[in-house]
Design a protein around this motif. Sequence first.
Motif, PDB file in Angstrom:
ATOM      1  N   LEU A 162       0.845  -1.193   0.000  1.00  0.00           N
ATOM      2  CA  LEU A 162       0.000   0.000   0.000  1.00  0.00           C
ATOM      3  C   LEU A 162       0.882   1.246   0.000  1.00  0.00           C
ATOM      4  CD1 LEU A 162      -3.101   0.810   0.390  1.00  0.00           C
ATOM      5  CD2 LEU A 162      -2.496   1.188   2.771  1.00  0.00           C
ATOM      6  N   GLU A 163       0.298   2.364  -0.405  1.00  0.00           N
ATOM      7  CA  GLU A 163       0.988   3.650  -0.328  1.00  0.00           C
ATOM      8  C   GLU A 163       0.978   4.144   1.122  1.00  0.00           C
ATOM      9  OE1 GLU A 163       0.050   5.597  -4.710  1.00  0.00           O
ATOM     10  OE2 GLU A 163      -1.413   5.863  -3.092  1.00  0.00           O
ATOM     11  N   ASP A 164       1.676   3.440   1.985  1.00  0.00           N
ATOM     12  CA  ASP A 164       1.644   3.760   3.416  1.00  0.00           C
ATOM     13  C   ASP A 164       2.238   5.131   3.716  1.00  0.00           C
ATOM     14  OD1 ASP A 164       0.548   1.290   4.728  1.00  0.00           O
ATOM     15  OD2 ASP A 164       2.206   0.380   3.654  1.00  0.00           O
ATOM     16  N   TYR A 165       3.377   5.427   3.094  1.00  0.00           N
ATOM     17  CA  TYR A 165       4.011   6.730   3.304  1.00  0.00           C
ATOM     18  C   TYR A 165       3.063   7.855   2.877  1.00  0.00           C
ATOM     19  CZ  TYR A 165       7.466  10.506   2.837  1.00  0.00           C
ATOM     20  OH  TYR A 165       8.147  11.692   2.945  1.00  0.00           O
ATOM     21  N   LYS A 166       2.502   7.710   1.695  1.00  0.00           N
ATOM     22  CA  LYS A 166       1.570   8.724   1.186  1.00  0.00           C
ATOM     23  C   LYS A 166       0.348   8.831   2.095  1.00  0.00           C
ATOM     24  CE  LYS A 166      -1.065  10.021  -2.943  1.00  0.00           C
ATOM     25  NZ  LYS A 166      -1.442   9.637  -4.340  1.00  0.00           N
ATOM     26  N   GLY A 167      -0.114   7.710   2.637  1.00  0.00           N
ATOM     27  CA  GLY A 167      -1.268   7.749   3.530  1.00  0.00           C
ATOM     28  C   GLY A 167      -0.985   8.546   4.791  1.00  0.00           C
ATOM     29  N   GLY A 168       0.184   8.318   5.394  1.00  0.00           N
ATOM     30  CA  GLY A 168       0.560   9.087   6.583  1.00  0.00           C
ATOM     31  C   GLY A 168       0.710  10.561   6.279  1.00  0.00           C
ATOM     32  N   TYR A 169       1.290  10.848   5.125  1.00  0.00           N
ATOM     33  CA  TYR A 169       1.470  12.238   4.700  1.00  0.00           C
ATOM     34  C   TYR A 169       0.119  12.906   4.457  1.00  0.00           C
ATOM     35  CZ  TYR A 169       2.672  16.187   1.678  1.00  0.00           C
ATOM     36  OH  TYR A 169       2.770  17.443   1.129  1.00  0.00           O
ATOM     37  N   THR A 170      -0.770  12.204   3.743  1.00  0.00           N
ATOM     38  CA  THR A 170      -2.069  12.774   3.384  1.00  0.00           C
ATOM     39  C   THR A 170      -2.915  13.073   4.619  1.00  0.00           C
ATOM     40  OG1 THR A 170      -2.047  11.600   1.262  1.00  0.00           O
ATOM     41  CG2 THR A 170      -4.188  12.362   2.068  1.00  0.00           C
ATOM     42  N   ALA A 171      -2.924  12.144   5.569  1.00  0.00           N
ATOM     43  CA  ALA A 171      -3.704  12.345   6.791  1.00  0.00           C
ATOM     44  C   ALA A 171      -3.209  13.559   7.565  1.00  0.00           C
ATOM     45  CB  ALA A 171      -3.624  11.093   7.661  1.00  0.00           C
ATOM     46  N   THR A 172      -1.902  13.674   7.706  1.00  0.00           N
ATOM     47  CA  THR A 172      -1.325  14.787   8.469  1.00  0.00           C
ATOM     48  C   THR A 172      -1.507  16.101   7.732  1.00  0.00           C
ATOM     49  OG1 THR A 172       0.336  13.207   9.269  1.00  0.00           O
ATOM     50  CG2 THR A 172       0.738  15.541   9.694  1.00  0.00           C
ATOM     51  N   ARG A 173      -1.306  16.064   6.429  1.00  0.00           N
ATOM     52  CA  ARG A 173      -1.487  17.281   5.632  1.00  0.00           C
ATOM     53  C   ARG A 173      -2.927  17.779   5.719  1.00  0.00           C
ATOM     54  NH1 ARG A 173       1.505  21.448   3.989  1.00  0.00           N
ATOM     55  NH2 ARG A 173       0.373  22.587   2.369  1.00  0.00           N
ATOM     56  N   TYR A 174      -3.871  16.883   5.743  1.00  0.00           N
ATOM     57  CA  TYR A 174      -5.285  17.257   5.858  1.00  0.00           C
ATOM     58  C   TYR A 174      -5.532  18.001   7.173  1.00  0.00           C
ATOM     59  CZ  TYR A 174     -10.378  16.678   6.173  1.00  0.00           C
ATOM     60  OH  TYR A 174     -11.729  16.896   6.303  1.00  0.00           O
ATOM     61  N   LEU A 175      -4.966  17.500   8.252  1.00  0.00           N
ATOM     62  CA  LEU A 175      -5.125  18.168   9.545  1.00  0.00           C
ATOM     63  C   LEU A 175      -4.483  19.559   9.525  1.00  0.00           C
ATOM     64  CD1 LEU A 175      -4.370  15.144  11.920  1.00  0.00           C
ATOM     65  CD2 LEU A 175      -6.600  16.213  11.520  1.00  0.00           C
ATOM     66  N   ILE A 176      -3.311  19.659   8.923  1.00  0.00           N
ATOM     67  CA  ILE A 176      -2.613  20.948   8.835  1.00  0.00           C
ATOM     68  C   ILE A 176      -3.440  21.944   8.029  1.00  0.00           C
ATOM     69  CG2 ILE A 176      -0.561  22.100   7.903  1.00  0.00           C
ATOM     70  CD1 ILE A 176       0.988  19.490   8.534  1.00  0.00           C
TER      71      ILE A 176
END
Length: 337
Positions: A162-176
């Motif tokens: 899975l795009e795990d790195y992208k998933g972690g980035y996307t979730a955090t970026r959304y909060l920011i």
Amino acid sequence: MTTIKDIAKAVGVSCTTVSNVIHGRSGRVSAETIDRINEAIDQLGYVPNMSARSLVSSSSKVIGVISHLTPHNNESIVEDPFHSAFIGSIERTLSNNGYYLMLRTVQTTSELLAFLRNWNVDGLFFTGVFEDEFFQFLTELDIPIVLIDSYVSNSKMCKVGLEDYKGGYTATRYLIEHGHRDIAFASPPIRERGVVSERFQGYKQALAEASLPFRPELVFERELDVETTIALGTQLAKRNDLTAVFATADIMAVGIMAGIQQSGKKVPEDISVIGFDDINLCQLSSPRLTTIHQDAPLKGKLAVEFLIDLLENNPIENREIILPIRLVERDSVNSLA
């Protein structure tokens, strides 16, 4: 790798006798000799050649799903709704192709040896494999293997990830993007080059791009059982140095929300929460959980297709598939912007 001939030489019996004991045809072998053979098998680390066994006994049509993920609380992998979903997909796809599924959790190479000695499986799926001695042992096995959610590589094996790195980035970026600056990271124990580690790196990258400092005190590594995740939510509710939490599994996120709410605070008004996986529970929680979606049924289906290709010696052009993620917006994140 140890052979039947090595076992026979160590015990002082014929190769035929050793083979009969291994394959359960030991009616004419004394109990003492059986014990000596089994002891030599353990000491020398013998692993049956599954291809040779299939020539004798024909295909068993049994496929093993081996979890190397071992929570300290000894909970089963199927208690996690995400793993239940993709294991269910594996079982359905195997069944449609005339195979049967066997599920097992193993922690050590000796446990795997015992499993392979007792069960003539045609192939194996593994989850939770890392670059360590256990993986090196897998590379020596003469049996088709598909790795799921594992950041290790071997030319004989296939992988579904899975795009795990992208998933972690996307979730955090959304909060920011919603105005949050003090964002906690909650996950199972982080192991180098694992799924959680990749999501953690994505989290840190999003912080760095937004010129936000990484704060180790906002990283919380916990097991995924209900009691532990609720307790973490209670702990987070007492803090005044965070406004949002990224949890790397929905089951953890929902537990955290419950703990926050039981402490008298509100989600998302006081603390926002975003999860990962998009299990059905996300739509039943209150509030409904914003999360990162991954297609668990597709992951299981593709893993089975890989294994069948290996079993049938079909040409495989690409031995690794990385599935995409996407953000699913619901009600658990508040905008501070």
